[in-house]
Enzyme design. Structure first.
Site, PDB file in Angstrom:
ATOM      1  NE  ARG A  42      -4.125  -1.793   0.293  1.00 37.55           N
ATOM      2  CZ  ARG A  42      -4.156  -2.902  -0.425  1.00 37.55           C
ATOM      3  NH1 ARG A  42      -3.145  -3.172  -1.258  1.00 37.55           N
ATOM      4  NH2 ARG A  42      -5.161  -3.744  -0.318  1.00 37.55           N
ATOM      5  NE  ARG A  69      -5.928  25.607   5.071  1.00 33.48           N
ATOM      6  CZ  ARG A  69      -4.820  25.573   5.780  1.00 33.48           C
ATOM      7  NH1 ARG A  69      -3.635  25.552   5.177  1.00 33.48           N
ATOM      8  NH2 ARG A  69      -4.879  25.562   7.109  1.00 33.48           N
ATOM      9  CB  ALA A  81      -5.038  23.363  12.793  1.00 36.74           C
ATOM     10  CG  LEU A  83       1.960  20.548   9.373  1.00 35.20           C
ATOM     11  CD1 LEU A  83       3.000  20.619   8.264  1.00 35.20           C
ATOM     12  CD2 LEU A  83       0.980  19.415   9.124  1.00 35.20           C
ATOM     13  CD  GLU A  98       0.834  25.833  14.366  1.00 37.07           C
ATOM     14  OE1 GLU A  98       0.285  26.824  13.836  1.00 37.07           O
ATOM     15  OE2 GLU A  98       1.821  25.273  13.864  1.00 37.07           O
ATOM     16  CD  GLU A 102      -2.811  28.774  12.308  1.00 38.09           C
ATOM     17  OE1 GLU A 102      -4.021  28.704  12.602  1.00 38.09           O
ATOM     18  OE2 GLU A 102      -2.274  28.063  11.446  1.00 38.09           O
ATOM     19  N   GLY A 121      -7.523   5.568   5.035  1.00 35.96           N
ATOM     20  CA  GLY A 121      -7.278   4.704   3.895  1.00 35.96           C
ATOM     21  C   GLY A 121      -6.124   5.150   3.024  1.00 35.96           C
ATOM     22  CD  GLU A 125      -3.791  15.176   8.520  1.00 30.11           C
ATOM     23  OE1 GLU A 125      -3.606  16.364   8.826  1.00 30.11           O
ATOM     24  OE2 GLU A 125      -4.490  14.825   7.545  1.00 30.11           O
ATOM     25  CD  GLU A 148       0.012  30.643   8.837  1.00 31.38           C
ATOM     26  OE1 GLU A 148       0.876  31.411   9.324  1.00 31.38           O
ATOM     27  OE2 GLU A 148      -0.170  29.485   9.225  1.00 31.38           O
TER      28      GLU A 148
END
Length: 207
Positions: A42, A69, A81, A83, A98, A102, A121, A125, A148
């Site tokens: 996979r 986005r 949010a 990473l 964050e 932000e 699937g 993440e 941003e």
């Protein structure tokens, strides 16, 4: 008696793993692993994981941000949010960073709201969402660039956010899950909230 619903961490024997594409932010990984009587291959997006913050004030208003986005060609409403891309930084520390970077806020009260896998699937993440209260402004505003640079902030009543999710006006998955989880938790007297330092056993890299 039926056991409570719970996902099971289920390690398998990985026979081979390779990075088949190296991206600017994420890589694509190919694993061959044993499952049952078969050897399966996979490919999936190898993700750092992320944290998000549902910041809520004393009037049950949630802080939303709108930003561009590119993959969906849209400026959508979200919650702060980011990473987990700094070595050695824990999830709660990342969430605090964050929130400050932000939206120029710090919070005195942090609770665990929910954990979820965004697309199990095709990606590893996982996202941890915190509920942050006791909010105040940072001493200095952070400089922001790229997408941003023109973030729009808005304080919105939690019930209004839930209504917008249910009528399909809002489509961001993190915002939707966080708002619905908070709405349900509030109805139960916030008794479902967890310790912000709880181990993150569902994060495949933090087990």
């Amino acid at each position: 008696m039926t056991e409570p619903l719970s996902d099971d961490v289920f390690p398998v024997q990985v026979e081979q793993t390779d990075v088949v594409f190296t991206g600017r932010v994420w890589n694509i990984r190919r694993d061959t692993f044993e499952y049952g009587d078969a050897s399966i291959t996979r490919e999936y997006m190898d993700h750092t994981g992320a944290v998000a913050i549902l910041a809520i004030d004393e009037h049950d208003r949630v802080l939303l941000i709108k930003q561009y986005r590119h993959p969906i060609g849209s400026r959508d409403w979200e919650i702060p949010a980011g990473l987990l891309d700094i070595d050695g930084e824990g999830p709660l520390a990342a969430a605090k960073r964050e929130l400050a970077e932000e939206v120029d806020l710090v919070a005195s009260d942090w609770k665990l709201l929910c954990d979820f896998a965004s697309s199990p699937g095709g990606s590893n993440e996982v996202i941890r969402v915190y509920l942050a209260r006791g909010l105040k402004a940072t001493k200095e505003a952070f400089a922001r660039g790229e997408e941003e640079a023109d973030i729009e902030n808005r304080w919105v009543d939690l019930d209004e956010v839930v209504t917008a999710v249910l009528n399909r006006s809002l489509g961001n998955s993190i915002l939707s899950i966080a708002a619905l989880a908070a709405h349900a938790s509030r109805a139960r007297g916030w008794t479902s909230l967890g310790d912000a330092e709880s181990p993150w056993t569902r994060h495949p890299k933090l087990r």
